[in-house]
Design an enzyme around this catalytic site. Sequence first.
Site, mmCIF file in Angstrom:
data_model
loop_
_atom_site.group_PDB
_atom_site.id
_atom_site.type_symbol
_atom_site.label_atom_id
_atom_site.label_comp_id
_atom_site.label_asym_id
_atom_site.label_seq_id
_atom_site.Cartn_x
_atom_site.Cartn_y
_atom_site.Cartn_z
ATOM 1 N N HIS A 267 1.197 -1.395 0.252
ATOM 2 C CA HIS A 267 0.036 0.033 0.529
ATOM 3 C C HIS A 267 1.098 1.116 0.012
ATOM 4 O O HIS A 267 0.187 2.607 -0.259
ATOM 5 C CB HIS A 267 -0.939 0.160 1.520
ATOM 6 C CG HIS A 267 -2.197 -0.785 1.134
ATOM 7 N ND1 HIS A 267 -2.960 -1.513 0.646
ATOM 8 C CD2 HIS A 267 -1.596 -2.492 1.144
ATOM 9 C CE1 HIS A 267 -4.014 -2.365 0.910
ATOM 10 N NE2 HIS A 267 -3.205 -2.837 1.050
ATOM 11 N N ASP B 79 3.571 9.772 -0.748
ATOM 12 C CA ASP B 79 2.338 8.437 -0.692
ATOM 13 C C ASP B 79 2.211 7.947 -1.134
ATOM 14 O O ASP B 79 2.374 8.350 -2.470
ATOM 15 C CB ASP B 79 0.970 9.486 -0.130
ATOM 16 C CG ASP B 79 1.052 9.530 0.868
ATOM 17 O OD1 ASP B 79 -0.281 7.833 1.456
ATOM 18 O OD2 ASP B 79 -0.866 10.474 1.116
HETATM 19 O O1 F6P Z 1 -0.364 1.704 4.165
HETATM 20 C C1 F6P Z 1 -0.106 2.712 5.230
HETATM 21 C C2 F6P Z 1 -0.454 2.259 6.689
HETATM 22 O O2 F6P Z 1 -0.028 1.258 7.168
HETATM 23 C C3 F6P Z 1 -2.514 2.084 6.010
HETATM 24 O O3 F6P Z 1 -2.457 0.441 6.978
HETATM 25 C C4 F6P Z 1 -2.844 2.483 7.223
HETATM 26 O O4 F6P Z 1 -4.145 3.670 6.909
HETATM 27 C C5 F6P Z 1 -1.746 3.213 8.584
HETATM 28 O O5 F6P Z 1 -0.611 3.510 7.769
HETATM 29 C C6 F6P Z 1 -2.387 3.236 9.160
HETATM 30 O O6 F6P Z 1 -1.089 3.043 9.892
HETATM 31 P P1 F6P Z 1 -0.887 2.036 11.705
HETATM 32 O O7 F6P Z 1 -1.758 0.788 11.004
HETATM 33 O O8 F6P Z 1 0.404 2.156 11.629
HETATM 34 O O9 F6P Z 1 -2.040 2.964 12.550
#
Ligand code: F6P
Length: 455
Positions: free
Chosen positions: A152, A353
């Site tokens: 992602h 991003d």
């Molecule tokens: O892809 C980035 C990501 O890991 C997504 O899963 C999510 O939007 C964001 O970062 C949230 O991060 P965390 O799980 O570390 O709070």
Amino acid sequence: MSRLVVVSNRVLDLGKAARAGGVAVTLADIVRTRKALWFGWNGEIEPAGQVDAVGREGRIATAPLSDIEYAGYYVGYANSVLWPVFHNRLDLAQFEARFFERFVDVNRRLTGLLQPMLRPDDVIWVHDYHLIPFAAELRKRGVGNPIGFFLHIPFPPWQTFMAVPEHKELARALAAYDLIGLQTTADVANLMNYMMSALHGRIVPDGRIRLFDQLVSVASFPIGIDPTNFAKAKRASDLVQARSSVSRVVGVDRLDYTKGLPHKFKAFGRLLDKYPQYQRQVVLTQIAPPTRETVEAYSDIRHELESLAGSINGRLGELDWVPIHYIYRSMPRRRLGDIYRSSQICMVTPLRDGMNLIAKEYVAAQDAADPGVLILSQFAGAAEEMSEALIVNPYNIEETAEALRSALEMDLTERRARHGALLQGVYKRDAAAWSQLFLEHLKRAGPYSASHEVA
Ligand code: F6P
């Protein structure tokens, strides 16, 4: 129809109202609408020795992490090594050998918990950088099901990736997947360059890459949203400015150093300084939920923003006008839709991003008859497909301030034309199309036995 097993670090409670956007919300929609099992971390941290019980509720199966695992796997390798490196912030990376060991250990332990729940015809879809070694660990346990991986976040230029001491181990782990999905064609180019230049991978006639005697497909699948969730957004009465001539610029970003928040505040301040006629005519509402506060690199950003907002508000604000509204909380999704709809401009200006779904949510929430304007960083994956936005280089404060001015001045005909084209793309490449495309490709790329038993 085979069952889909989704594996991700975060797993949402399907019954609870979703908070602001993000990957987990998209995955929740996929799991809700098909025969599926969703496996991952339950968000809890337990003492070591008490983490091997899987909680099972319908389609959801989760397990806690131990405090040592949380420190090494989540705070350490995932968010102090992979996250900064993949976002081109080598300066923030903390390379410590014990992080990688813990990272692999957690992936190994989680595969051990998932394996007894797997069925022979399951299709497994692993998500994001936390779980890169997941397929390799499943293969070691003899799991032969098709396994796809979707990253992602961006994939960095190959020389940046090579700064990671364990880059070869990561590449070997990636090669255990049947299909690697990335957000953009630029990410695909970066990964392919790395595989070819650093590891002497080669492309075989059917388009797959041969790497470490494995065959793997690599392709881009830009993630989308479910736009219908935002189509019913309303102009919120409490958000209508006291003076109707005042325009709202909105930003919604996790409080992350990759999001370019200081640059955004500076560009907004520059607009007000350079064009004083906009003073008292525009406000910036920035919603910035704190995130990953246990990771060292995140502690400074809040202070930096507070001081920037304070200096702009103190210097330019009036008794009845505060230029920057700054909110450290996430918002329920429905409320967010209303905030988007009540904002004439949305600034999505990260320094880097993977995709950025806020850009798509903002477009989906607009009134097509009188839509707002999206200002989008050229370094967000979304810029590859949302060229009708006002595309800016967020490092260039002057250029971003000028884009703000263009957005404020843009006439209705141009706003409608840009929004119409953007909205069409948001609907065409929505979350359902994204998952369908990936899974069809995985079906063609698999099965493991055919693609991996190549001498
Ligand atoms: O892809 C980035 C990501 O890991 C997504 O899963 C999510 O939007 C964001 O970062 C949230 O991060 P965390 O799980 O570390 O709070």
